[in-house]
Design an enzyme around this catalytic site. Structure first.
Site, short mmCIF file in Angstrom:
data_model
loop_
_atom_site.label_atom_id
_atom_site.label_comp_id
_atom_site.label_asym_id
_atom_site.label_seq_id
_atom_site.Cartn_x
_atom_site.Cartn_y
_atom_site.Cartn_z
N ASP A 226 1.00 6.61 11.98
CA ASP A 226 0.14 7.01 10.85
C ASP A 226 -0.58 5.76 10.33
OD1 ASP A 226 -0.91 8.33 8.50
OD2 ASP A 226 0.65 9.84 8.74
N HIS A 249 -3.36 4.77 12.20
CA HIS A 249 -4.50 5.43 11.57
C HIS A 249 -5.34 4.48 10.72
CE1 HIS A 249 -2.67 9.76 11.93
NE2 HIS A 249 -2.62 9.09 13.06
#
Ligand code: NAG
Ligand code: NAG
Ligand code: NAG
Length: 396
Positions: A226, A249
């Site tokens: 993430d 991310h």
């Protein structure tokens, strides 16, 4: 006779250091070895109590810099544990050379008081230094499939209300959720750390911050499932530099303003970073219906290697329950961002009718990493200045 007795006593002490330590923990000394507290370090035995006792002694020590040695070549299994301050001295060191490992199966975690927040928590400590080259192993794989809902999974390492914290030269692997969470901390730094969990692992943010200020994060590598770094409500005066991020991310501000909340972030400066195959790059995201602001933010000197969505402002995160105001986005600069993207839309400035103001893009050169096609941009409800920008940004 008395002299002979003390010689014998001292020999006894020298021969059984761990027993002596347990009977009379190093009350007057500033050096603590976890092994002397009975920790086994075999990766299986629950060593939590030894750590709790050692922490109690360190935190109440009154001389020098109380230093806990966690030796190399050993793996200490810990249940969820809270290391709480304030301590007597505003300078405490943890020399982590070995490994701290979470219980292997998710259901073997023993939670205190229904508090599922985190595995290893440090709270209300001034001057905590953690370094030493060792590892925090969160055993996340046991959680990722068994507990798909992110709120059912704990973060690995949490710092709450800490001041003058310095975390450096540590490794962080496979957290059930966030690897490091920084909450209500100030004047702290994180440097030369390595975070690593698989690309597909759910919600395994590298570093999450909220309500924190004057934090420096530098010279580290973050590979996760993430956000590499997530900057949430109440953060200000953060510098992030020298981070190699990916897979992951990217570095994100927000999301801010969920459920109609008033949330703020300001003075965030991200420099000299590399986004390596990330799903996003430099991102700001806010919810519809929230209020507050994200302002005075810079992303500069960033190299992209096949990053998806490298530059994004999204002021339109959907929330059908809430209408009305928006979180204001202003004074955001993207400068000297170059390299390749694998999504055609390299720049997306997608603002609410409230608008994003004073957005600066300067010296941007992003190439779509697929032959024969060029990168594109999207711009809605934005004012600002756009100079030497490839792809061209058209915000009329
Ligand atoms: C962040 O960088 C600015 C400008 O270089 C500097 O003045 C400030 O002290 C830095 N703050 C932290 C917390 O590193
Ligand atoms: C642009 O960023 C790159 C990569 O961080 C850096 O090497 C270069 O010096 C920067 N250029 C300027 C003009 O700051
Ligand atoms: C953007 O809009 C704000 C508010 O309307 C204004 O103060 C500012 O001067 C504008 N900036 C530019 C670069 O047009």
């Amino acid at each position: 006779m008395k002299g002979l007795f003390s010689v014998i006593f001292m020999l006894f002490v020298a021969a059984t250091p761990s027993l002596y330590a347990r009977v009379t923990p190093n009350a007057g000394s500033s050096s603590f070895n976890i092994v002397n507290y009975g920790a086994k370090g075999d990766g299986q035995t629950d060593d939590s109590q030894a750590f709790e006792k050692a922490w109690h002694d360190m935190c109440s020590a009154t001389v020098g810099t109380p230093t806990l040695l966690i030796p190399n070549g050993k793996s200490f299994m810990l249940q969820p544990v809270l290391f709480k301050g304030p301590c007597k001295i505003n300078s405490i060191k943890i020399e982590l050379q070995g490994t701290l490992v979470a219980p292997q199966s998710a259901d073997a975690w023993k939670w205190p008081d229904n508090n599922r927040g985190g595995w290893i928590k440090f709270s209300d400590i001034n001057g905590l230094v953690i370094s030493g080259g060792g590892t925090f192993d969160g055993q996340g794989a046991a959680w990722w499939t068994k507990y798909p809902k992110y709120s059912d999974r704990p973060s690995a390492l949490q710092f709450i209300g800490c001041k003058n914290l310095a975390l450096s030269a540590t490794n962080h692997i496979n957290s059930p959720r966030n690897h490091i969470s920084i909450d209500s901390c100030s004047y702290s730094s994180i440097s030369n750390i390595h975070i690593n969990s698989p690309e597909g692992s759910p919600n395994t943010d590298g570093i999450d911050m909220s309500k924190s200020s004057n934090i420096l994060i530098k010279d580290s590598t973050i590979q996760s499932g993430d956000d590499c770094i997530a900057i949430n409500n109440g953060c200000s005066f953060l510098n992030i530099t020298g981070i190699t991020c990916g897979p992951g991310h990217g570095i994100s501000v927000g999301s801010l303003g969920k459920d109609g909340k008033f949330e703020t972030v300001e003075e965030v400066h991200v420099r000299n970073c590399i986004f390596q195959g990330t799903k996003n790059g430099a991102r700001i995201k806010t919810w519809q219906g929230g209020s507050g602001y994200a302002r005075k933010i810079t992303f500069e000197n960033i190299i992209l290697n096949g990053a998806k969505n490298p530059i994004i402002i999204d002021q339109n995160y959907k929330d059908f329950q809430h209408n009305g105001p928006a979180v204001k986005v202003s004074d955001v600069t993207y400068r000297n961002i170059t390299g390749t993207t694998v999504s055609m839309e390299a720049i997306s400035l997608n603002c609410d009718p409230v608008g994003c103001t004073d957005i600066v893009l300067d010296h941007i050169d992003i190439t779509f990493a697929s032959a024969g096609k060029s990168a594109q941009s999207l711009c809605k409800n934005v004012n600002g200045t756009f100079t030497s920008c490839i792809p061209i940004v058209n915000c009329s």
